[in-house]
Enzyme design. Structure first.
Site, PDB file in Angstrom:
ATOM      1  N   HIS A  62       1.087  -1.377  -0.093  1.00 49.28           N
ATOM      2  CA  HIS A  62       0.141   0.019  -0.359  1.00 49.28           C
ATOM      3  C   HIS A  62       1.099   0.989   0.342  1.00 49.28           C
ATOM      4  O   HIS A  62       0.230   2.299  -0.426  1.00 49.28           O
ATOM      5  CB  HIS A  62      -1.151   0.323   1.284  1.00 49.28           C
ATOM      6  CG  HIS A  62      -2.119  -1.023   1.141  1.00 49.28           C
ATOM      7  ND1 HIS A  62      -2.537  -2.001   2.080  1.00 49.28           N
ATOM      8  CD2 HIS A  62      -2.688  -1.843  -0.129  1.00 49.28           C
ATOM      9  CE1 HIS A  62      -3.720  -2.680   1.573  1.00 49.28           C
ATOM     10  NE2 HIS A  62      -4.014  -2.340   0.679  1.00 49.28           N
ATOM     11  N   ASP A  86     -10.254  -2.819   0.129  1.00 47.82           N
ATOM     12  CA  ASP A  86      -9.384  -2.858   0.898  1.00 47.82           C
ATOM     13  C   ASP A  86      -9.198  -1.718   2.151  1.00 47.82           C
ATOM     14  O   ASP A  86      -8.849  -1.637   3.192  1.00 47.82           O
ATOM     15  CB  ASP A  86      -8.730  -3.626   1.512  1.00 47.82           C
ATOM     16  CG  ASP A  86      -7.562  -3.537   0.450  1.00 47.82           C
ATOM     17  OD1 ASP A  86      -7.043  -2.292   1.005  1.00 47.82           O
ATOM     18  OD2 ASP A  86      -6.528  -4.479  -0.248  1.00 47.82           O
ATOM     19  N   GLU A 106     -14.302   0.693  -6.793  1.00 46.31           N
ATOM     20  CA  GLU A 106     -14.365  -0.718  -6.644  1.00 46.31           C
ATOM     21  C   GLU A 106     -15.320  -1.267  -7.469  1.00 46.31           C
ATOM     22  O   GLU A 106     -16.684  -1.384  -7.007  1.00 46.31           O
ATOM     23  CB  GLU A 106     -14.066  -0.821  -5.098  1.00 46.31           C
ATOM     24  CG  GLU A 106     -14.251  -2.424  -4.608  1.00 46.31           C
ATOM     25  CD  GLU A 106     -13.230  -3.217  -5.086  1.00 46.31           C
ATOM     26  OE1 GLU A 106     -12.184  -3.568  -4.913  1.00 46.31           O
ATOM     27  OE2 GLU A 106     -13.795  -4.250  -5.597  1.00 46.31           O
ATOM     28  N   ASP A 156      -5.487  -0.547  -8.394  1.00 47.84           N
ATOM     29  CA  ASP A 156      -4.625  -1.568  -7.653  1.00 47.84           C
ATOM     30  C   ASP A 156      -5.478  -2.731  -7.017  1.00 47.84           C
ATOM     31  O   ASP A 156      -6.543  -2.648  -7.045  1.00 47.84           O
ATOM     32  CB  ASP A 156      -5.130  -0.976  -6.210  1.00 47.84           C
ATOM     33  CG  ASP A 156      -5.258  -1.690  -4.828  1.00 47.84           C
ATOM     34  OD1 ASP A 156      -4.404  -2.649  -5.359  1.00 47.84           O
ATOM     35  OD2 ASP A 156      -4.796  -1.462  -3.936  1.00 47.84           O
ATOM     36  N   SER A 157      -5.190  -3.578  -8.802  1.00 52.29           N
ATOM     37  CA  SER A 157      -6.519  -4.656  -9.373  1.00 52.29           C
ATOM     38  C   SER A 157      -5.744  -6.559  -8.385  1.00 52.29           C
ATOM     39  O   SER A 157      -4.803  -6.589  -7.503  1.00 52.29           O
ATOM     40  CB  SER A 157      -6.534  -4.464 -10.915  1.00 52.29           C
ATOM     41  OG  SER A 157      -4.687  -5.411 -10.847  1.00 52.29           O
TER      42      SER A 157
END
Lengths: 276, 276
Positions: A62, A86, A106, A156-157
């Site tokens: 992250h 997340d 998302e 961010d897949s």
């Protein structure tokens, strides 16, 4: 009785973790979701049998998907995270005082909801932060309808199979280019140089067709296949290796630093070779 | 029937690899030795249930334990490798034209013999190279009786349990200091910063009591616990970060390069913190 969770990271190698408890499992409209508690890494989010994040090592991924781009851009105000339900990337994004709005898009609401419930350390920025907007939508569709809005877009897949397949395509990078402002930057997670050389080569080549500056960097994530992870950055104007280290602020990070910002672009020879 | 080899890397996490064939197993006087053929990493040497090296990823470890020290020293002529019976470190050492003699001191002759038989790519320098001497002996005893002989000593040990325990001790570093010439350098493999923080902290502290310059660096080894591996260097005079990059020769490496030589000393913040 000992319970172990084993992920086949390739058809021939896997990681296996001792489980203290299975907290939750379900089939969402998009994927199989499991939240398990592991002895080594603490709570772990697993999607379609692949480790997405764990409480112990999430800081690496992250921090590294976020801060390199956010410190390369001189004044990132509008930031989009695609995927990343997340909340870990968004948590890092809002550490930057310049950021006025951080938007999470998302596709799977259940990832967001279960992360809020079981991963409070990671998802903390998803609730009650006036600078954060959470949108449940297809990232591809969201980007397609957006023009010149964002300073930074982070992809961010999950792995490039199932719902995330379209997030590793040339057309998607073109749409991201258009959704960025004139000096915008994108970063995508692009898998392991040990196990996914072909993917890295293809994404790098595709991004280079779209962005004037394309660079790959690496970070060590123990729960991801091979432990070595790559990120590919496409930038319209700013070169991440030209950032003045003194201008990089302290952000309470555990992996990223001004030193690391520069060092991660120095690639092992076999990685450099696969980009040529 | 599928056969998988699983190593518990800590009590709570492991790596599991699909095996195409078990080539050889035996109990040597020192340890259990297995040579297996894996689908992902090719042939793999396992000692006491821990992966030592594999044909696919050995280049990282062997290049990184060797070339950083050998290019930090301006003229390494006499080099000692303690442990490393597979021959991979010695193979990298003799790539340096300045090296007149490379001595391998390995306690377990069976590691040398089985590596010669099953790992020819790794062990190639152990046979028929006039600059290489192979000694079957206890590395601790060998170093204790040696004074001011070596330019570089590499401690290519197994984990700090069983036969290698004494290779992670303050007294051993003092003996190595004495066995080195006045400007000598040592490097030891020192495990994973994610899983072995206490060991790294202790070794670093011990080496700093002995050597004027002590520095830790990192490399990504997929088959080692967590995938991130540390090496600790003790140096009497030469600083590895002060090497002129132009003077670093091309050595046919796949991981190491002049760039990497400098970059690997830029540590993630959590690693830097554990040395303070």
């Amino acid at each position: 009785m000992e319970l172990w969770y084993t992920e086949k990271q390739t058809p021939h190698v896997g990681i296996t973790c001792k489980i203290s408890r299975t907290l939750h499992t379900e089939q969402t409209p998009y994927q199989h979701l499991a939240m398990i508690d592991t002895e080594q890494f603490g709570r772990m989010l697993v999607l379609d049998g692949m480790v997405m994040t764990t409480v112990q090592d999430e800081f690496v991924y992250h921090e590294m998907i976020s801060h390199v781009a956010l410190n390369t851009h001189p004044n990132p105000e509008q930031v989009l995270v695609i995927g990343g339900g997340d909340g870990g990337a968004i948590r890092e994004v809002v550490k930057h005082a310049s950021v006025k709005k951080a938007t999470l898009v998302e596709i799977d609401a259940r990832v967001i909801e279960t992360s809020k419930e079981y991963l409070p350390e990671i998802s903390s920025a998803l609730s009650g932060n006036p600078r954060v907007e959470v949108v449940v939508d297809d990232g591809i569709a969201h980007v397609k309808k957006t023009r010149g809005v964002y300073d930074v877009i982070l992809v961010d897949s999950t792995e490039p199979i199932g719902p995330a397949e379209g997030l590793f395509a040339l057309d998607f990078y073109r749409d991201i280019f258009a959704a960025l402002k004139d000096d915008g930057i994108m970063v995508a997670q692009t898998e392991s140089p040990f196990f996914n050389a072909d993917l890295i080569r293809r994404v790098y080549k595709d991004m280079r067709r779209v962005f004037p500056i394309t660079k790959l960097y690496l970070a060590a994530v123990p729960t991801y296949p091979s432990g070595l992870w790559s990120f590919t950055m496409g930038s319209k104007r700013w070169d991440p290796e030209q950032v003045e280290e003194e201008k990089i602020p302290a952000l309470g990070t555990k992996y990223y630093s001004a030193d690391i910002h520069k060092a991660v672009f120095k690639l092992p020879r076999f990685v450099r070779d696969l980009l040529e």
